[in-house]
Motif scaffolding. Sequence first.
Motif, PDB file in Angstrom:
ATOM      1  N   TRP A  20      -0.102   3.552   6.952  1.00  0.00           N
ATOM      2  CA  TRP A  20      -0.157   4.181   8.275  1.00  0.00           C
ATOM      3  C   TRP A  20      -1.541   4.005   8.903  1.00  0.00           C
ATOM      4  CZ3 TRP A  20       4.007   5.934  10.847  1.00  0.00           C
ATOM      5  CH2 TRP A  20       3.778   6.632  12.037  1.00  0.00           C
ATOM      6  N   GLN A  21      -2.570   4.091   8.097  1.00  0.00           N
ATOM      7  CA  GLN A  21      -3.938   3.946   8.609  1.00  0.00           C
ATOM      8  C   GLN A  21      -4.348   2.485   8.780  1.00  0.00           C
ATOM      9  OE1 GLN A  21      -4.064   7.634   9.178  1.00  0.00           O
ATOM     10  NE2 GLN A  21      -6.079   6.706   9.376  1.00  0.00           N
ATOM     11  N   GLY A  22      -3.535   1.557   8.289  1.00  0.00           N
ATOM     12  CA  GLY A  22      -3.886   0.138   8.381  1.00  0.00           C
ATOM     13  C   GLY A  22      -4.955  -0.272   7.383  1.00  0.00           C
ATOM     14  N   LEU A  73       5.921   7.492  -6.954  1.00  0.00           N
ATOM     15  CA  LEU A  73       5.144   8.649  -7.384  1.00  0.00           C
ATOM     16  C   LEU A  73       3.793   8.702  -6.678  1.00  0.00           C
ATOM     17  CD1 LEU A  73       4.910  11.109  -9.239  1.00  0.00           C
ATOM     18  CD2 LEU A  73       4.008   9.587 -11.014  1.00  0.00           C
ATOM     19  N   ASP A  74       3.180   7.542  -6.442  1.00  0.00           N
ATOM     20  CA  ASP A  74       1.889   7.498  -5.758  1.00  0.00           C
ATOM     21  C   ASP A  74       1.945   8.219  -4.418  1.00  0.00           C
ATOM     22  OD1 ASP A  74       2.075   5.474  -7.738  1.00  0.00           O
ATOM     23  OD2 ASP A  74       0.323   4.477  -6.908  1.00  0.00           O
ATOM     24  N   ASP A  75       3.050   8.053  -3.682  1.00  0.00           N
ATOM     25  CA  ASP A  75       3.179   8.701  -2.378  1.00  0.00           C
ATOM     26  C   ASP A  75       3.386  10.203  -2.521  1.00  0.00           C
ATOM     27  OD1 ASP A  75       2.938   6.353  -0.756  1.00  0.00           O
ATOM     28  OD2 ASP A  75       4.975   5.800  -1.322  1.00  0.00           O
ATOM     29  N   PRO A 124       0.820  -1.221   0.000  1.00  0.00           N
ATOM     30  CA  PRO A 124       0.000   0.000   0.000  1.00  0.00           C
ATOM     31  C   PRO A 124       0.849   1.264   0.000  1.00  0.00           C
ATOM     32  CG  PRO A 124       0.094  -0.941   2.204  1.00  0.00           C
ATOM     33  CD  PRO A 124       0.755  -1.944   1.293  1.00  0.00           C
ATOM     34  N   PRO A 125       0.296   2.368  -0.488  1.00  0.00           N
ATOM     35  CA  PRO A 125       0.983   3.656  -0.340  1.00  0.00           C
ATOM     36  C   PRO A 125       1.196   3.971   1.138  1.00  0.00           C
ATOM     37  CG  PRO A 125      -0.886   3.840  -1.850  1.00  0.00           C
ATOM     38  CD  PRO A 125      -0.991   2.509  -1.190  1.00  0.00           C
ATOM     39  N   ALA A 127      -1.552   9.561  -2.912  1.00  0.00           N
ATOM     40  CA  ALA A 127      -2.486   8.446  -3.110  1.00  0.00           C
ATOM     41  C   ALA A 127      -2.675   7.669  -1.815  1.00  0.00           C
ATOM     42  CB  ALA A 127      -1.970   7.512  -4.209  1.00  0.00           C
ATOM     43  N   ASP A 128      -3.912   7.217  -1.567  1.00  0.00           N
ATOM     44  CA  ASP A 128      -4.167   6.420  -0.365  1.00  0.00           C
ATOM     45  C   ASP A 128      -4.857   5.092  -0.690  1.00  0.00           C
ATOM     46  OD1 ASP A 128      -6.675   7.275  -1.024  1.00  0.00           O
ATOM     47  OD2 ASP A 128      -7.045   8.390   0.833  1.00  0.00           O
ATOM     48  N   THR A 129      -4.927   4.744  -1.970  1.00  0.00           N
ATOM     49  CA  THR A 129      -5.463   3.440  -2.363  1.00  0.00           C
ATOM     50  C   THR A 129      -4.401   2.715  -3.179  1.00  0.00           C
ATOM     51  OG1 THR A 129      -6.465   4.404  -4.350  1.00  0.00           O
ATOM     52  CG2 THR A 129      -7.859   4.191  -2.389  1.00  0.00           C
TER      53      THR A 129
END
Length: 683
Positions: A555-557, A631-633, A549-550, A637-639
């Motif tokens: 961090w959010q699990g 790049l997503d980070d 995951p990003p 991006a969060d998905t």
Amino acid sequence: MDLNLNTLYYHLGISGDYLDYRGQARQIPASVREHALGLMGVADDDGTRRDKQYQLDIAPWLYPLPAFSVVRGQSLSFYLPAEHHYYQVTCRVELESGCEFQTQDLPIASLTISGNYQYQEVTYNRYQLPLDGLAIGYHRVWLMLDDERTYVGDVAVCPDRCYLGEQRARRLGLNLQLYTLRLTENLGVGDFADLRALIKQLAPLGVDLIGLNPLAALAWQDEHSKSPYAPSDRRFLNPLYIDVAGACDALGIDKPADALVSDFEVRARELRETSSVEWREVAKFKYAVLAALYQEFVAQDSAWLDHWRDFMGHNGALLRSFCDFEVQYNPFGEACSGDTEFHGFLQWLATQQLEACQAFAIEQGMTVGLMADLPVASVGSGHEIATNLDLFVQNADIGAPPDPFSDTGQNWGMPPLNPSVLRARHYDHFISLLRSAMCGAGALRLDHAMWLQRVWWCVQTELGPSGLYVYQNVEEMLALLALESQRNQCQIIGEDLGVVPDDFRAMMHNYGMLGNALFYFATDVSDRFLPAQEQRDDALLMVANHDVPPLRAWWQGLDIDQRLQYGLVDEHSAKSQRHSRAAQKKQLIALLHDHDVWPDLAVPQACDEALCLAIYRFCAKGASPWVVLQLDDLVGADTPVNIPGTFLEYDNWSRKLPGLDLADIQGRWSKLFEQLALDRASV
């Protein structure tokens, strides 16, 4: 000769046990090993098995010169009975350049004996014939014994190591999924125009490497085909990455791109504005545009026509086979659906543009440029396997045994190579894969690089699903990898995550390959993050990639929630993972604070831009020669773009990134990369 199943298993690479991810020994049931034997084409009768055992174990000792040899270390093996009547040996080599190389006459008695074998009361020796000074490459050998007998074989003379370049230079890179980009007015999928635009913005920031997803052709006859890691054929490119407007300009097409088909602007905008790549809709539209472009191209008198025909001729039967396959199975590009040369044109155009992007990256100052990615396999319905049925094993799939991220293991649904057939074919397919993957690349990442040593086969026996490891001839494959790496001046990065035998990492190091570490897994046996300088110094470090995951989701699990939602873990495992994640976050914050990149010990509720920067800086201070951001980070991006172990349950390989203002990139990220460059140089 008595049948010895263990000897047969050894030569075919069929394992009898393995260590799981906990380090516990696991035995492979005898029934599963015998099932694998059958899948390799060895019938369940003693006569057939004895013949196979003779072919693999005994026959190589009885003929003086193998049909194909892989040489590393400047000596060639040949075989003679211990009680032979020959006095001297001479070797004549026809180099692939057309020149000749010849050794002096050498007394056989003076040569090193590196092994022996006894068969029917006769001892056979393996002799080592020095080939000092022979250039690396693929050559033909004539072995002459006392001017009495001559034997002919082919030899691959390999270097000691892969191409290194500036492997230890402590550089920065960025990895991305090309299809997710929306930097230019593309046609619904990120393409080479987006890549070129990104190169132009990133190079001045000190980014020396851009890691790409595999760009291989997809199996369009499968309505669900979209994974870049499950292509139709790893040796050919996906034409959807072609920059149509750029092609029109470069080829001198009279019509602009938006005049090639009706409703171009409307349809392009609709596809571009979707939040996910609508793969089949994009393919339908873009192939129609490319077909119109092709018709304009062949109708005009241009010097480019000769370049295209040269490409078709140079790539010969293999390209024609792929084009024939596309005509039969690709449902798109109806206007040219029966024209094999149309598909050859697309491969030429895609190859031209990819190579141009790599050349542009070097021109702009990047030391490496593009890092290509070679998947571990292709889908069974695609061209690569359909035209090599003898080489790939049917009724088995590549996958992975159970690990902390999947209690049931993984089945990737793609047939494995048959190691003994690959060897018998002189590794021609493997060499072809490497050459294609290194085209237009300064570095090559090998996905799940352990497949060079062993592959987990998922099999269905009478007792239900099972699995086992099947081993390759890893030393020969690594030697050939080093040869192609040097010839193409392409650095090699092997993705060595998951269950990795210790000896494989040692071999990677010996051959000059970098590993591929991930920030999330740079931990000790207790899952505690390692201090920066205790991280691996023999691996390219990615902050995140397509299989994890990003940062914000981690961090959010959210990744744990998704694994539970899709049945990849049970509630007990999910609860345990949440507990471990909370402890990891607390320990990570303390570590960031110790490394002077975070102000206090309070654990933030969310992962914002400041925390992302602290993690990047922590990685940059580490021992890895390469640190590669995702790049997503950078765009928040969060998905995830992919959840391993899912298929249709989650829309993998489709999620686009938000649009970026190209004019904004350098201003937005210049301070970030300046700081990371300072952190890299400070150690």
